[in-house]
Enzyme design. Structure first.
Site, PDB file in Angstrom:
ATOM      1  N   SER A   7      25.379  15.157  79.193  1.00  0.00           N
ATOM      2  CA  SER A   7      26.317  15.323  78.078  1.00  0.00           C
ATOM      3  C   SER A   7      25.771  16.361  77.111  1.00  0.00           C
ATOM      4  O   SER A   7      24.706  16.175  76.516  1.00  0.00           O
ATOM      5  CB  SER A   7      26.508  14.000  77.350  1.00  0.00           C
ATOM      6  OG  SER A   7      27.087  14.253  76.084  1.00  0.00           O
ATOM      7  N   HIS A  32      29.151  17.176  81.199  1.00  0.00           N
ATOM      8  CA  HIS A  32      30.000  16.222  80.476  1.00  0.00           C
ATOM      9  C   HIS A  32      30.229  16.766  79.067  1.00  0.00           C
ATOM     10  O   HIS A  32      29.282  17.007  78.318  1.00  0.00           O
ATOM     11  CB  HIS A  32      29.312  14.860  80.441  1.00  0.00           C
ATOM     12  CG  HIS A  32      30.140  13.772  79.846  1.00  0.00           C
ATOM     13  ND1 HIS A  32      31.150  13.138  80.543  1.00  0.00           N
ATOM     14  CD2 HIS A  32      30.117  13.201  78.615  1.00  0.00           C
ATOM     15  CE1 HIS A  32      31.705  12.214  79.767  1.00  0.00           C
ATOM     16  NE2 HIS A  32      31.101  12.245  78.586  1.00  0.00           N
ATOM     17  N   ASP A  34      31.968  16.211  75.521  1.00  0.00           N
ATOM     18  CA  ASP A  34      32.505  15.159  74.650  1.00  0.00           C
ATOM     19  C   ASP A  34      33.331  15.741  73.517  1.00  0.00           C
ATOM     20  O   ASP A  34      32.805  16.471  72.675  1.00  0.00           O
ATOM     21  CB  ASP A  34      31.344  14.348  74.052  1.00  0.00           C
ATOM     22  CG  ASP A  34      30.722  13.414  75.068  1.00  0.00           C
ATOM     23  OD1 ASP A  34      31.463  12.619  75.665  1.00  0.00           O
ATOM     24  OD2 ASP A  34      29.487  13.478  75.263  1.00  0.00           O
ATOM     25  N   MET A  36      35.504  14.806  70.204  1.00  0.00           N
ATOM     26  CA  MET A  36      35.726  13.731  69.220  1.00  0.00           C
ATOM     27  C   MET A  36      36.543  14.276  68.073  1.00  0.00           C
ATOM     28  O   MET A  36      36.243  15.352  67.555  1.00  0.00           O
ATOM     29  CB  MET A  36      34.380  13.230  68.696  1.00  0.00           C
ATOM     30  CG  MET A  36      33.450  12.727  69.776  1.00  0.00           C
ATOM     31  SD  MET A  36      31.911  12.175  69.043  1.00  0.00           S
ATOM     32  CE  MET A  36      30.984  11.750  70.522  1.00  0.00           C
ATOM     33  N   HIS A  65      35.678  14.694  78.268  1.00  0.00           N
ATOM     34  CA  HIS A  65      35.888  13.306  77.838  1.00  0.00           C
ATOM     35  C   HIS A  65      36.555  13.348  76.467  1.00  0.00           C
ATOM     36  O   HIS A  65      35.896  13.603  75.461  1.00  0.00           O
ATOM     37  CB  HIS A  65      34.518  12.606  77.806  1.00  0.00           C
ATOM     38  CG  HIS A  65      34.539  11.218  77.274  1.00  0.00           C
ATOM     39  ND1 HIS A  65      33.403  10.551  76.870  1.00  0.00           N
ATOM     40  CD2 HIS A  65      35.554  10.345  77.075  1.00  0.00           C
ATOM     41  CE1 HIS A  65      33.716   9.341  76.446  1.00  0.00           C
ATOM     42  NE2 HIS A  65      35.022   9.195  76.543  1.00  0.00           N
ATOM     43  N   MET A  67      37.818  11.860  73.364  1.00  0.00           N
ATOM     44  CA  MET A  67      37.829  10.708  72.452  1.00  0.00           C
ATOM     45  C   MET A  67      38.732  11.099  71.294  1.00  0.00           C
ATOM     46  O   MET A  67      38.281  11.403  70.181  1.00  0.00           O
ATOM     47  CB  MET A  67      36.391  10.406  72.002  1.00  0.00           C
ATOM     48  CG  MET A  67      35.563   9.781  73.116  1.00  0.00           C
ATOM     49  SD  MET A  67      33.788   9.872  72.804  1.00  0.00           S
ATOM     50  CE  MET A  67      33.444  11.501  73.467  1.00  0.00           C
ATOM     51  N   MET A 138      32.681   3.015  79.436  1.00  0.00           N
ATOM     52  CA  MET A 138      31.746   3.275  78.333  1.00  0.00           C
ATOM     53  C   MET A 138      30.748   2.123  78.234  1.00  0.00           C
ATOM     54  O   MET A 138      31.135   0.950  78.208  1.00  0.00           O
ATOM     55  CB  MET A 138      32.494   3.385  76.992  1.00  0.00           C
ATOM     56  CG  MET A 138      33.390   4.602  76.841  1.00  0.00           C
ATOM     57  SD  MET A 138      32.558   6.185  77.023  1.00  0.00           S
ATOM     58  CE  MET A 138      31.332   6.109  75.720  1.00  0.00           C
ATOM     59  N   ASP A 176      28.903   5.950  80.897  1.00  0.00           N
ATOM     60  CA  ASP A 176      28.570   6.853  79.793  1.00  0.00           C
ATOM     61  C   ASP A 176      28.051   6.043  78.612  1.00  0.00           C
ATOM     62  O   ASP A 176      28.761   5.203  78.066  1.00  0.00           O
ATOM     63  CB  ASP A 176      29.846   7.623  79.408  1.00  0.00           C
ATOM     64  CG  ASP A 176      29.627   8.639  78.301  1.00  0.00           C
ATOM     65  OD1 ASP A 176      28.475   8.879  77.918  1.00  0.00           O
ATOM     66  OD2 ASP A 176      30.641   9.204  77.837  1.00  0.00           O
TER      67      ASP A 176
END
Ligand code: DX5
Ligand code: ZN
Length: 218
Positions: A7, A32, A34, A36, A65, A67, A138, A176
């Site tokens: 990540s 990966h 992320d 957010m 990913h 979020m 998660m 994750d």
């Protein structure tokens, strides 16, 4: 085959291309990424422009990913920016809109994933299990790197692996949060085949050794 997905939340973002080249040379499988939004999770990370820049810097598989609340609004942008797989949280919208998001990702020719937060039961994946390329469980509350692995998520991983096997699906099962050389074997034993690791890779001076240790190769 166990895949490792470092990540980049824990990478040096001012030297992102360099750090990603380092994990590529160290035989990492996915990057990966992320995302957010400060609403679905209490933190803000990076978004479409960073992914587009990274796409130009590497040919590695980019696992995005999201979020993000109501991800149906953004999935096409991430696909066009160069994500290879776009992962949406089942908690982030109505079932109809989650299905619409997955359809948009597929229409862009990209792989699909659904993600479950720790408090979401395994059964929540069932409406999508037969149509997605990957399920992400998660093992920390999403929002921050460097948290402690939640071992009580192992039965959820086991249950979903059981359903994948029963149905003969090619779906990958990713974990994750808090994955390191100690917790990775528990995830593998429970049936995960893609291991995300942020601090356990980028927090170590020797990233190649860290990746090998997580994969179980040393
Ligand atoms: C957390 C992110 C993770 C995070 C993992 O919300 O989804 O991908 O970067 O970091 P570690 O491996 O340090 O727990
Ligand atoms: Zn993540």
């Amino acid at each position: 085959m166990i895949k490792v997905a470092p990540s980049i939340l824990s990478a040096d973002l001012a030297n992102l291309a360099r750090d990603v080249e380092e994990i590529r040379a160290a035989c990492a499988d996915y990057v990966h990424f992320d995302v957010m939004d400060g609403a679905f999770v209490p933190n803000i990370s990076m978004g479409v422009p960073v992914l587009a820049s990274l796409r130009k810097a590497t040919d590695m598989f980019l696992d995005a990913h999201l979020m993000v609340d109501r991800p149906v609004r953004y999935v096409e942008q991430f696909c066009k920016a160069g994500a290879d797989l776009v992962n949406v949280h089942v908690e982030a919208d109505t079932p109809e809109n989650i299905s619409a998001a997955l359809e948009k990702i597929r229409a862009c020719g990209k792989k699909t994933g659904v993600t479950l937060k720790p408090g979401t039961p395994a059964e929540a994946v069932l409406p999508w299990l037969e149509q997605v390329d990957l399920v992400l469980v998660m093992t920390v509350e999403p929002g921050f790197g460097g948290q402690r692995f939640m071992a009580d998520m192992l039965p959820k991983i086991r249950a979903i692996r059981g359903w994948i096997e029963e149905r003969g699906l090619a779906c990958e099962l990713e974990v994750d949060g808090g994955v390191d050389a100690e917790t990775a074997p528990l995830c593998i034993q429970a049936g995960a085949n893609v291991l995300v690791a942020g601090s356990a890779v980028f927090g170590k001076p020797d990233r190649a050794a860290a990746i090998r240790a997580i994969r179980g190769a040393e």
